[in-house]
Design a protein around this motif. Structure first.
Motif, PDB file in Angstrom:
ATOM      1  N   MET A  23      -7.299  15.125 -12.474  1.00 15.06           N
ATOM      2  CA  MET A  23      -6.989  15.654 -11.150  1.00 15.06           C
ATOM      3  C   MET A  23      -5.913  14.789 -10.503  1.00 15.06           C
ATOM      4  SD  MET A  23      -7.463  18.061  -8.946  1.00 15.06           S
ATOM      5  CE  MET A  23      -8.855  19.125  -8.912  1.00 15.06           C
ATOM      6  N   SER A  24      -5.314  15.296  -9.480  1.00 14.85           N
ATOM      7  CA  SER A  24      -4.196  14.646  -8.800  1.00 14.85           C
ATOM      8  C   SER A  24      -4.639  13.463  -7.941  1.00 14.85           C
ATOM      9  CB  SER A  24      -3.489  15.659  -7.906  1.00 14.85           C
ATOM     10  OG  SER A  24      -3.018  16.743  -8.675  1.00 14.85           O
ATOM     11  N   THR A  25      -3.705  12.534  -7.754  1.00 17.77           N
ATOM     12  CA  THR A  25      -3.930  11.378  -6.889  1.00 17.77           C
ATOM     13  C   THR A  25      -3.153  11.559  -5.593  1.00 17.77           C
ATOM     14  OG1 THR A  25      -4.257   9.916  -8.778  1.00 17.77           O
ATOM     15  CG2 THR A  25      -3.705   8.867  -6.678  1.00 17.77           C
ATOM     16  N   ILE A  26      -3.841  11.333  -4.472  1.00 20.00           N
ATOM     17  CA  ILE A  26      -3.243  11.503  -3.154  1.00 20.00           C
ATOM     18  C   ILE A  26      -3.294  10.170  -2.410  1.00 20.00           C
ATOM     19  CG2 ILE A  26      -3.444  12.662  -0.915  1.00 20.00           C
ATOM     20  CD1 ILE A  26      -4.729  15.037  -2.430  1.00 20.00           C
ATOM     21  N   MET A  27      -2.155   9.765  -1.855  1.00 23.91           N
ATOM     22  CA  MET A  27      -2.094   8.580  -0.978  1.00 23.91           C
ATOM     23  C   MET A  27      -2.265   9.077   0.445  1.00 23.91           C
ATOM     24  SD  MET A  27      -1.334   5.303  -0.184  1.00 23.91           S
ATOM     25  CE  MET A  27      -0.377   4.532  -1.474  1.00 23.91           C
ATOM     26  N   LEU A  28      -3.244   8.514   1.144  1.00 25.69           N
ATOM     27  CA  LEU A  28      -3.541   8.873   2.524  1.00 25.69           C
ATOM     28  C   LEU A  28      -3.242   7.671   3.413  1.00 25.69           C
ATOM     29  CD1 LEU A  28      -4.803  10.893   4.545  1.00 25.69           C
ATOM     30  CD2 LEU A  28      -7.034   9.987   3.896  1.00 25.69           C
ATOM     31  N   VAL A  29      -2.345   7.850   4.394  1.00 26.73           N
ATOM     32  CA  VAL A  29      -1.949   6.763   5.278  1.00 26.73           C
ATOM     33  C   VAL A  29      -2.250   7.167   6.722  1.00 26.73           C
ATOM     34  CG1 VAL A  29      -0.077   5.222   5.991  1.00 26.73           C
ATOM     35  CG2 VAL A  29      -0.053   6.228   3.695  1.00 26.73           C
ATOM     36  N   ASP A  30      -3.159   6.425   7.359  1.00 27.78           N
ATOM     37  CA  ASP A  30      -3.521   6.706   8.747  1.00 27.78           C
ATOM     38  C   ASP A  30      -4.116   5.440   9.340  1.00 27.78           C
ATOM     39  OD1 ASP A  30      -4.825   7.820  11.186  1.00 27.78           O
ATOM     40  OD2 ASP A  30      -4.333   9.738  10.250  1.00 27.78           O
ATOM     41  N   ASP A  31      -3.779   5.158  10.603  1.00 30.30           N
ATOM     42  CA  ASP A  31      -4.313   3.958  11.242  1.00 30.30           C
ATOM     43  C   ASP A  31      -5.722   4.170  11.775  1.00 30.30           C
ATOM     44  OD1 ASP A  31      -3.001   5.700  13.104  1.00 30.30           O
ATOM     45  OD2 ASP A  31      -3.151   4.141  14.631  1.00 30.30           O
ATOM     46  N   SER A  32      -6.247   5.378  11.717  1.00 34.17           N
ATOM     47  CA  SER A  32      -7.610   5.666  12.169  1.00 34.17           C
ATOM     48  C   SER A  32      -8.591   5.560  11.005  1.00 34.17           C
ATOM     49  CB  SER A  32      -7.685   7.081  12.764  1.00 34.17           C
ATOM     50  OG  SER A  32      -9.030   7.495  12.878  1.00 34.17           O
ATOM     51  N   ALA A  33      -9.526   4.619  11.107  1.00 31.65           N
ATOM     52  CA  ALA A  33     -10.538   4.455  10.057  1.00 31.65           C
ATOM     53  C   ALA A  33     -11.374   5.729   9.910  1.00 31.65           C
ATOM     54  CB  ALA A  33     -11.443   3.268  10.373  1.00 31.65           C
ATOM     55  N   THR A  34     -11.629   6.420  11.013  1.00 27.08           N
ATOM     56  CA  THR A  34     -12.411   7.652  10.985  1.00 27.08           C
ATOM     57  C   THR A  34     -11.684   8.743  10.199  1.00 27.08           C
ATOM     58  OG1 THR A  34     -13.336   7.099  13.143  1.00 27.08           O
ATOM     59  CG2 THR A  34     -13.552   9.377  12.436  1.00 27.08           C
ATOM     60  N   ILE A  35     -10.391   8.885  10.434  1.00 25.06           N
ATOM     61  CA  ILE A  35      -9.598   9.881   9.702  1.00 25.06           C
ATOM     62  C   ILE A  35      -9.543   9.520   8.223  1.00 25.06           C
ATOM     63  CG2 ILE A  35      -7.269  10.835   9.387  1.00 25.06           C
ATOM     64  CD1 ILE A  35      -8.640  12.004  11.824  1.00 25.06           C
ATOM     65  N   LEU A  36      -9.302   8.249   7.907  1.00 32.34           N
ATOM     66  CA  LEU A  36      -9.266   7.828   6.504  1.00 32.34           C
ATOM     67  C   LEU A  36     -10.565   8.175   5.801  1.00 32.34           C
ATOM     68  CD1 LEU A  36      -7.505   4.319   6.509  1.00 32.34           C
ATOM     69  CD2 LEU A  36      -6.627   6.463   5.577  1.00 32.34           C
ATOM     70  N   LEU A  37     -11.685   7.888   6.465  1.00 33.18           N
ATOM     71  CA  LEU A  37     -12.993   8.153   5.870  1.00 33.18           C
ATOM     72  C   LEU A  37     -13.242   9.643   5.710  1.00 33.18           C
ATOM     73  CD1 LEU A  37     -15.646   6.895   4.862  1.00 33.18           C
ATOM     74  CD2 LEU A  37     -16.498   7.074   7.192  1.00 33.18           C
ATOM     75  N   SER A  38     -13.006  10.418   6.761  1.00 30.22           N
ATOM     76  CA  SER A  38     -13.319  11.850   6.702  1.00 30.22           C
ATOM     77  C   SER A  38     -12.405  12.606   5.743  1.00 30.22           C
ATOM     78  CB  SER A  38     -13.291  12.479   8.100  1.00 30.22           C
ATOM     79  OG  SER A  38     -12.014  12.405   8.663  1.00 30.22           O
ATOM     80  N   ILE A  39     -11.103  12.357   5.803  1.00 29.86           N
ATOM     81  CA  ILE A  39     -10.169  13.060   4.926  1.00 29.86           C
ATOM     82  C   ILE A  39     -10.363  12.636   3.476  1.00 29.86           C
ATOM     83  CG2 ILE A  39      -7.735  13.498   4.382  1.00 29.86           C
ATOM     84  CD1 ILE A  39      -8.629  14.811   6.999  1.00 29.86           C
ATOM     85  N   SER A  40     -10.574  11.346   3.230  1.00 31.67           N
ATOM     86  CA  SER A  40     -10.782  10.907   1.845  1.00 31.67           C
ATOM     87  C   SER A  40     -12.072  11.490   1.281  1.00 31.67           C
ATOM     88  CB  SER A  40     -10.744   9.387   1.715  1.00 31.67           C
ATOM     89  OG  SER A  40     -11.767   8.782   2.452  1.00 31.67           O
ATOM     90  N   SER A  41     -13.076  11.681   2.124  1.00 32.57           N
ATOM     91  CA  SER A  41     -14.323  12.313   1.684  1.00 32.57           C
ATOM     92  C   SER A  41     -14.075  13.769   1.282  1.00 32.57           C
ATOM     93  CB  SER A  41     -15.363  12.231   2.801  1.00 32.57           C
ATOM     94  OG  SER A  41     -16.525  12.941   2.437  1.00 32.57           O
ATOM     95  N   ILE A  42     -13.346  14.495   2.107  1.00 34.14           N
ATOM     96  CA  ILE A  42     -13.014  15.896   1.800  1.00 34.14           C
ATOM     97  C   ILE A  42     -12.236  15.976   0.485  1.00 34.14           C
ATOM     98  CG2 ILE A  42     -11.556  17.849   2.516  1.00 34.14           C
ATOM     99  CD1 ILE A  42     -12.264  17.008   5.453  1.00 34.14           C
ATOM    100  N   LEU A  43     -11.234  15.108   0.340  1.00 30.78           N
ATOM    101  CA  LEU A  43     -10.399  15.124  -0.866  1.00 30.78           C
ATOM    102  C   LEU A  43     -11.193  14.729  -2.105  1.00 30.78           C
ATOM    103  CD1 LEU A  43      -7.126  13.540   0.575  1.00 30.78           C
ATOM    104  CD2 LEU A  43      -7.639  15.959   0.218  1.00 30.78           C
ATOM    105  N   GLY A  44     -12.035  13.706  -1.954  1.00 37.14           N
ATOM    106  CA  GLY A  44     -12.861  13.258  -3.076  1.00 37.14           C
ATOM    107  C   GLY A  44     -13.811  14.346  -3.550  1.00 37.14           C
ATOM    108  N   LYS A  45     -14.441  15.035  -2.606  1.00 41.87           N
ATOM    109  CA  LYS A  45     -15.359  16.132  -2.966  1.00 41.87           C
ATOM    110  C   LYS A  45     -14.626  17.274  -3.655  1.00 41.87           C
ATOM    111  CE  LYS A  45     -18.790  15.169   0.570  1.00 41.87           C
ATOM    112  NZ  LYS A  45     -19.271  15.498   1.926  1.00 41.87           N
ATOM    113  N   ALA A  46     -13.340  17.427  -3.350  1.00 44.15           N
ATOM    114  CA  ALA A  46     -12.532  18.479  -3.975  1.00 44.15           C
ATOM    115  C   ALA A  46     -11.992  18.043  -5.340  1.00 44.15           C
ATOM    116  CB  ALA A  46     -11.381  18.861  -3.050  1.00 44.15           C
ATOM    117  N   GLY A  47     -12.289  16.796  -5.734  1.00 43.13           N
ATOM    118  CA  GLY A  47     -11.900  16.328  -7.053  1.00 43.13           C
ATOM    119  C   GLY A  47     -10.643  15.495  -7.114  1.00 43.13           C
ATOM    120  N   TYR A  48     -10.065  15.186  -5.976  1.00 48.82           N
ATOM    121  CA  TYR A  48      -8.856  14.364  -5.955  1.00 48.82           C
ATOM    122  C   TYR A  48      -9.207  12.886  -5.969  1.00 48.82           C
ATOM    123  CZ  TYR A  48      -6.437  18.637  -4.557  1.00 48.82           C
ATOM    124  OH  TYR A  48      -5.935  19.912  -4.512  1.00 48.82           O
TER     125      TYR A  48
END
Length: 121
Positions: free
Chosen positions: A1-26
């Motif tokens: 599966m693809s690798t995505i770099m996520l850059v955000d200064d909000s720890a909440t956004i990093l956690l929530s978006i990375s969780s969504i992406l991880g569950k989708a297989g990224y």
């Protein structure tokens, strides 16, 4: 599966978006600011997509894109903005810097994943 770099200064956004992406297989690489992301790019990280916030302390998302686009391995990697800003002038500025697309926060998981599917080849 693809690798995505996520850059955000909000720890909440990093956690929530990375969780969504991880569950989708990224696979998700995270950076809490542009400088950390650039360090990873300079180390040669392999990614299929960069998602970055626009407004961050220090270097902003547009400046990050400009720097990433100067690096040969990342010249054509798709880049999405994930931000609260929706002004047309900012979208044009981001596109001129090399952004492939724009996602306005808060985005649903479906909006995020559908947009990613459009830009990752």
């Amino acid at each position: 599966m693809s690798t995505i770099m996520l850059v955000d200064d909000s720890a909440t956004i990093l956690l929530s978006i990375s969780s969504i992406l991880g569950k989708a297989g990224y696979t998700v690489e995270k950076a809490n600011n542009a400088e950390v992301a650039l360090t990873k790019f300079n180390a040669g990280i392999k990614i299929d997509l960069l998602i970055t916030d626009l407004n961050m302390p220090g270097m902003n998302g547009i400046e990050l894109i400009q720097e990433v686009r100067k690096m040969a391995p990342y010249k054509f990697v798709p880049i999405l903005f994930l931000t609260t800003e929706s002004q047309q002038s900012r979208k044009l500025e981001a596109k001129a810097a090399g952004a492939s697309g724009w996602i306005v926060k808060p985005a649903t998981a479906d909006e995020l994943l559908n947009t990613i599917k459009l830009v990752i080849r």
